[in-house]
Design a protein around this motif. Structure first.
Motif, PDB file in Angstrom:
ATOM      1  N   ARG A  35       0.586  -1.588   0.196  1.00 50.81           N
ATOM      2  CA  ARG A  35       0.014   0.257  -0.464  1.00 50.81           C
ATOM      3  C   ARG A  35       0.961   1.207   0.068  1.00 50.81           C
ATOM      4  O   ARG A  35       0.367   2.506   0.543  1.00 50.81           O
ATOM      5  N   SER A  36       2.024   1.081  -0.680  1.00 51.83           N
ATOM      6  CA  SER A  36       3.426   2.332   0.227  1.00 51.83           C
ATOM      7  C   SER A  36       3.282   2.770  -1.010  1.00 51.83           C
ATOM      8  O   SER A  36       3.787   4.265  -1.540  1.00 51.83           O
ATOM      9  N   SER A  37       2.752   2.349  -2.737  1.00 51.65           N
ATOM     10  CA  SER A  37       3.143   2.845  -3.256  1.00 51.65           C
ATOM     11  C   SER A  37       2.109   2.161  -4.945  1.00 51.65           C
ATOM     12  O   SER A  37       1.325   1.193  -4.843  1.00 51.65           O
ATOM     13  N   LEU A  38       1.858   3.354  -6.042  1.00 51.12           N
ATOM     14  CA  LEU A  38       1.063   3.035  -7.418  1.00 51.12           C
ATOM     15  C   LEU A  38       1.829   2.022  -7.830  1.00 51.12           C
ATOM     16  O   LEU A  38       1.033   1.365  -9.106  1.00 51.12           O
ATOM     17  N   ASN A  39       2.777   2.369  -8.294  1.00 50.69           N
ATOM     18  CA  ASN A  39       3.591   1.834  -9.084  1.00 50.69           C
ATOM     19  C   ASN A  39       3.442   0.161  -9.681  1.00 50.69           C
ATOM     20  O   ASN A  39       3.616  -0.670  -8.491  1.00 50.69           O
ATOM     21  N   GLY A  40       3.372  -0.048 -11.145  1.00 52.12           N
ATOM     22  CA  GLY A  40       3.100  -1.450 -11.264  1.00 52.12           C
ATOM     23  C   GLY A  40       1.391  -2.040 -10.544  1.00 52.12           C
ATOM     24  O   GLY A  40       1.503  -3.271 -10.533  1.00 52.12           O
ATOM     25  N   LYS A  41       0.499  -1.493  -9.909  1.00 50.01           N
ATOM     26  CA  LYS A  41      -0.235  -1.646  -9.906  1.00 50.01           C
ATOM     27  C   LYS A  41      -2.165  -1.564 -11.021  1.00 50.01           C
ATOM     28  O   LYS A  41      -1.466  -0.559 -11.908  1.00 50.01           O
ATOM     29  N   LEU A  42      -2.950  -2.199 -10.968  1.00 46.55           N
ATOM     30  CA  LEU A  42      -4.154  -1.946 -11.879  1.00 46.55           C
ATOM     31  C   LEU A  42      -4.811  -1.453 -10.901  1.00 46.55           C
ATOM     32  O   LEU A  42      -5.743  -2.699 -10.064  1.00 46.55           O
ATOM     33  N   ARG A 336      -7.334  -4.447 -25.765  1.00 49.06           N
ATOM     34  CA  ARG A 336      -6.003  -3.831 -27.141  1.00 49.06           C
ATOM     35  C   ARG A 336      -5.774  -3.007 -25.702  1.00 49.06           C
ATOM     36  O   ARG A 336      -4.171  -2.734 -25.850  1.00 49.06           O
ATOM     37  N   GLN A 337      -6.806  -2.192 -25.431  1.00 48.71           N
ATOM     38  CA  GLN A 337      -6.133  -0.978 -24.187  1.00 48.71           C
ATOM     39  C   GLN A 337      -5.020  -1.761 -23.042  1.00 48.71           C
ATOM     40  O   GLN A 337      -5.062  -1.101 -22.957  1.00 48.71           O
ATOM     41  N   LEU A 338      -5.420  -2.152 -22.698  1.00 45.03           N
ATOM     42  CA  LEU A 338      -4.977  -3.088 -21.420  1.00 45.03           C
ATOM     43  C   LEU A 338      -3.391  -3.351 -21.479  1.00 45.03           C
ATOM     44  O   LEU A 338      -2.634  -2.846 -20.881  1.00 45.03           O
ATOM     45  N   ARG A 339      -3.369  -3.673 -22.743  1.00 43.38           N
ATOM     46  CA  ARG A 339      -1.934  -4.475 -23.767  1.00 43.38           C
ATOM     47  C   ARG A 339      -1.735  -3.043 -24.145  1.00 43.38           C
ATOM     48  O   ARG A 339      -0.042  -2.898 -23.541  1.00 43.38           O
ATOM     49  N   GLY A 340      -1.920  -1.554 -24.909  1.00 44.80           N
ATOM     50  CA  GLY A 340      -0.947  -0.084 -25.112  1.00 44.80           C
ATOM     51  C   GLY A 340      -0.643   0.206 -23.405  1.00 44.80           C
ATOM     52  O   GLY A 340      -0.219   0.296 -23.417  1.00 44.80           O
ATOM     53  N   ALA A 341      -1.509  -0.287 -22.593  1.00 44.63           N
ATOM     54  CA  ALA A 341      -1.340   0.594 -21.320  1.00 44.63           C
ATOM     55  C   ALA A 341      -0.616  -0.091 -20.482  1.00 44.63           C
ATOM     56  O   ALA A 341       0.852   0.594 -20.624  1.00 44.63           O
ATOM     57  N   VAL A 342       0.163  -1.135 -20.847  1.00 44.58           N
ATOM     58  CA  VAL A 342       0.716  -1.481 -19.796  1.00 44.58           C
ATOM     59  C   VAL A 342       2.405  -1.261 -20.792  1.00 44.58           C
ATOM     60  O   VAL A 342       3.719  -0.946 -19.899  1.00 44.58           O
ATOM     61  N   LEU A 393      -9.464 -10.398 -17.610  1.00 50.56           N
ATOM     62  CA  LEU A 393      -8.949  -9.616 -18.727  1.00 50.56           C
ATOM     63  C   LEU A 393      -7.527  -8.963 -17.497  1.00 50.56           C
ATOM     64  O   LEU A 393      -6.626  -8.212 -18.074  1.00 50.56           O
ATOM     65  N   ALA A 394      -8.660  -7.857 -17.003  1.00 51.28           N
ATOM     66  CA  ALA A 394      -8.141  -7.135 -15.265  1.00 51.28           C
ATOM     67  C   ALA A 394      -6.546  -7.455 -14.971  1.00 51.28           C
ATOM     68  O   ALA A 394      -5.786  -7.397 -14.889  1.00 51.28           O
ATOM     69  N   GLY A 395      -6.951  -8.968 -14.231  1.00 47.33           N
ATOM     70  CA  GLY A 395      -6.014  -9.211 -13.261  1.00 47.33           C
ATOM     71  C   GLY A 395      -5.031 -10.046 -14.571  1.00 47.33           C
ATOM     72  O   GLY A 395      -3.649  -9.984 -13.888  1.00 47.33           O
ATOM     73  N   ASP A 396      -5.065 -10.553 -15.418  1.00 48.28           N
ATOM     74  CA  ASP A 396      -4.110 -10.282 -16.601  1.00 48.28           C
ATOM     75  C   ASP A 396      -2.942  -9.865 -16.532  1.00 48.28           C
ATOM     76  O   ASP A 396      -1.604 -10.054 -16.190  1.00 48.28           O
ATOM     77  N   TYR A 397      -3.531  -8.422 -17.043  1.00 49.17           N
ATOM     78  CA  TYR A 397      -2.977  -7.017 -17.741  1.00 49.17           C
ATOM     79  C   TYR A 397      -2.344  -6.929 -16.256  1.00 49.17           C
ATOM     80  O   TYR A 397      -0.987  -6.243 -16.089  1.00 49.17           O
ATOM     81  N   ALA A 398      -3.157  -7.046 -15.374  1.00 49.59           N
ATOM     82  CA  ALA A 398      -2.113  -6.533 -14.031  1.00 49.59           C
ATOM     83  C   ALA A 398      -0.972  -7.192 -13.844  1.00 49.59           C
ATOM     84  O   ALA A 398      -0.312  -6.675 -12.648  1.00 49.59           O
TER      85      ALA A 398
END
Length: 406
Positions: A35-42, A336-342, A393-398
Motif C-alpha cells: 500500500r506504499s506505492s501505486l507503481n505497477g498496479k491496476l 487492446r487498451q490494456l495491452r497498450g497501457a502496459v 482480463l484486468a487481472g492478467d494485465y495487472a
C-alpha cells in the motif's frame, strides 16, 4: 508520517461468489498488496452509489426520474449478475427475466455487497479501488456514503487490497461554494477512513484524486489552484483526472486556463472514456498517449496513469444517445487498451469502471444477452462469454504491469 486526518485537522484549525466461473476460479493474488506505492498496479474506479429505492431518501442511481426502477424509467444499460450476492442486499424489480422471474438489483448500503466486490478484486489480482466521492453528495444527510466508505475500508483490510478517495467535482460550482474548505472539512471528518492501513500512499504521502478539472464547467482554474495547493500543503499526493486533451491547456497557457493547475499535480490521469472506439484506438494510443501525453508529462516531471475501459452505453439514462455506442467487441476492445497501457508502463492503470452499469463501462459480472429481461432494452455481454471475462482480463494485465516494475 503523520496521519492524513491529523494533518488535515491541524490545517483546518489553523486556517456467495458467482456460480461456475467464479466459484471455480483460483485466487490470483491473495496476499496483501504493497500500500506504499501505486507503481505497477491496476486499480478500478468504484462508484458504490447504487441503493434500494426509498433507502436513505437518496437517489438510487438505478433509475432516472422515478423512485423505483420501472420499465421506461431505468437509469442503467447493463444488469449485474447477482449470483452469490447476499439475499438481504437484493430487491426485485419490474423487469422480467426470460424464465419469468423478476430481475434483481442490489444496494451498496449493505456491507455484504461491498465485501463481495472487494473479494472479486482480490480473487482476480486487481489491486483495489478508488472510491468515488461526488461533491454533490458530500453533505447529503441520509446518503449512507460514509457507511459505504467504512465497508470499503473493512473489505480492503480483509482482502489485502488498497483503496483511496477520488473526489468527483460534479455538483461543485465556484460561484456558490468554497470547494477547498468543503474538501478539507470532509477529509478531516474521514480520519478513521484515511488512517486505515489499507489506504494507499505514494512517494510517502496519502493519495487523493480530484476528477473533473477542465471537464466540470462550474469549477474555475483559480479554484483549481487553491484546491490543489491546499491538498499538497496538507501533505497529500494529488492525482488529477483531467480532460483527455489536457496538454493543449499547457500550450495555450491562457490566463483563465488550467495549465497552471495541471503543473501542480503529482500525477496526471487523462480521462479517455469515449475518446475513441476500436477503429481509431491505435491512432490515439500511438499519437496522443505514446507521444503527446508522454512528452508533456516528461517535460513537467509529472507521473502518469492511463485509463482503460471496456466499452460504453448509456441510452437508458440518455435517450438521445445511441444504444451500445462504444461496442465491446467480445472483450477485444478492452484487451487492446490494456495491452497498450502496459506497453507504456504508467505508474498505474485505472480501470473505468468496476461497477458503472449506468454508462455500460462495468467490468464486474453482468447478464449475458440471452439472460436479459424481455420487457426493457438492456445491453448484455455476448452469450459465449463467461461472466468473469473482464475481471480475468484486468487481472492478467495487472500481472503483466506488475512484472515490469519488479
Amino acid at each position: 508520517m503523520a496521519s492524513l486526518s491529523r494533518i488535515l485537522t491541524t490545517l483546518i484549525i489553523t486556517g456467495h461468489t458467482l456460480a461456475g466461473a467464479l466459484d471455480g476460479h483460483i485466487g490470483r493474488q491473495i496476499s496483501t498488496i504493497d500500500r506504499s506505492s501505486l507503481n505497477g498496479k491496476l486499480f478500478v474506479g468504484y462508484q458504490a452509489w447504487f441503493r434500494k429505492p426509498f433507502e436513505d431518501n437518496g437517489n438510487s442511481h438505478w433509475t432516472t426520474d422515478k423512485p423505483t426502477p420501472e420499465v421506461g424509467h431505468v437509469g442503467v444499460d447493463m444488469i449485474p449478475n447477482v449470483t452469490g450476492y447476499p439475499t438481504e442486499c437484493l430487491f426485485n424489480t419490474a423487469f422480467t427475466l426470460p424464465d419469468g422471474n423478476p430481475a434483481q438489483f442490489y444496494t451498496n448500503h449493505c456491507e455484504g455487497v461491498v465485501d463481495l466486490h472487494f473479494k472479486m478484486m482480490a480473487d482476480y489480482g486487481i489491486s483495489g479501488a478508488f472510491i468515488q466521492r461526488f461533491y454533490g453528495y458530500i453533505n447529503e444527510a441520509h446518503g449512507g456514503w460514509v457507511d459505504i466508505l467504512g465497508y470499503a475500508k473493512a473489505a480492503a483490510e480483509k482482502y489485502g487490497r488498497g483503496f483511496a478517495i477520488e473526489y468527483d467535482l460534479n455538483g461543485a460550482a465556484t460561484s456558490s461554494t468554497n470547494i477547498t474548505d468543503t474538501f478539507l472539512t470532509d477529509l478531516a471528518a474521514l480520519g478513521s477512513i484515511t488512517s486505515s492501513p489499507a489506504y494507499m500512499n505514494h512517494n510517502g504521502k496519502p493519495i487523493l484524486e480530484i476528477w473533473g478539472f477542465g471537464i466540470v464547467n462550474g469549477v474555475t482554474a483559480r479554484d483549481g489552484l487553491a484546491i490543489v495547493t491546499a491538498l499538497k500543503d496538507a501533505g497529500c499526493y494529488v492525482i488529477l483526472g483531467v480532460q483527455q486533451a489536457w496538454h493543449a491547456e499547457l500550450v495555450e497557457d491562457r490566463p483563465d486556463g488550467f495549465g497552471p493547475v495541471y503543473r501542480l499535480a503529482d500525477m496526471i490521469q487523462p480521462w479517455t472514456v469515449g475518446a475513441y472506439g476500436i477503429d481509431n484506438y491505435d491512432d490515439f494510443h500511438d499519437g496522443r498517449q505514446a507521444v503527446e501525453d508522454a512528452s508533456a508529462l516528461r517535460d513537467l516531471g509529472i507521473e502518469s496513469s492511463i485509463v482503460v475501459w471496456p466499452g460504453g452505453s448509456s441510452s437508458n439514462a440518455n435517450p438521445n444517445e445511441a444504444f451500445d455506442r462504444f461496442p465491446r467487441w467480445n472483450g477485444s476492445f478492452y484487451e487492446r487498451q490494456l495491452r497498450g497501457a502496459v506497453d507504456l508502463k504508467p505508474s498505474f492503470i485505472f480501470g473505468a469502471m468496476f461497477d458503472e452499469v449506468n454508462e455500460g463501462t462495468a467490468i464486474f459480472p453482468v447478464l449475458r444477452n440471452k439472460e436479459l429481461p424481455v420487457n426493457q432494452r438492456f445491453l448484455g455481454i455476448d452469450d459465449d462469454m463467461e461472466p468473469d471475462t473482464y475481471l480475468k482480463l484486468a487481472g492478467d494485465y495487472a500481472s503483466r504491469l506488475a512484472s515490469q516494475w519488479l
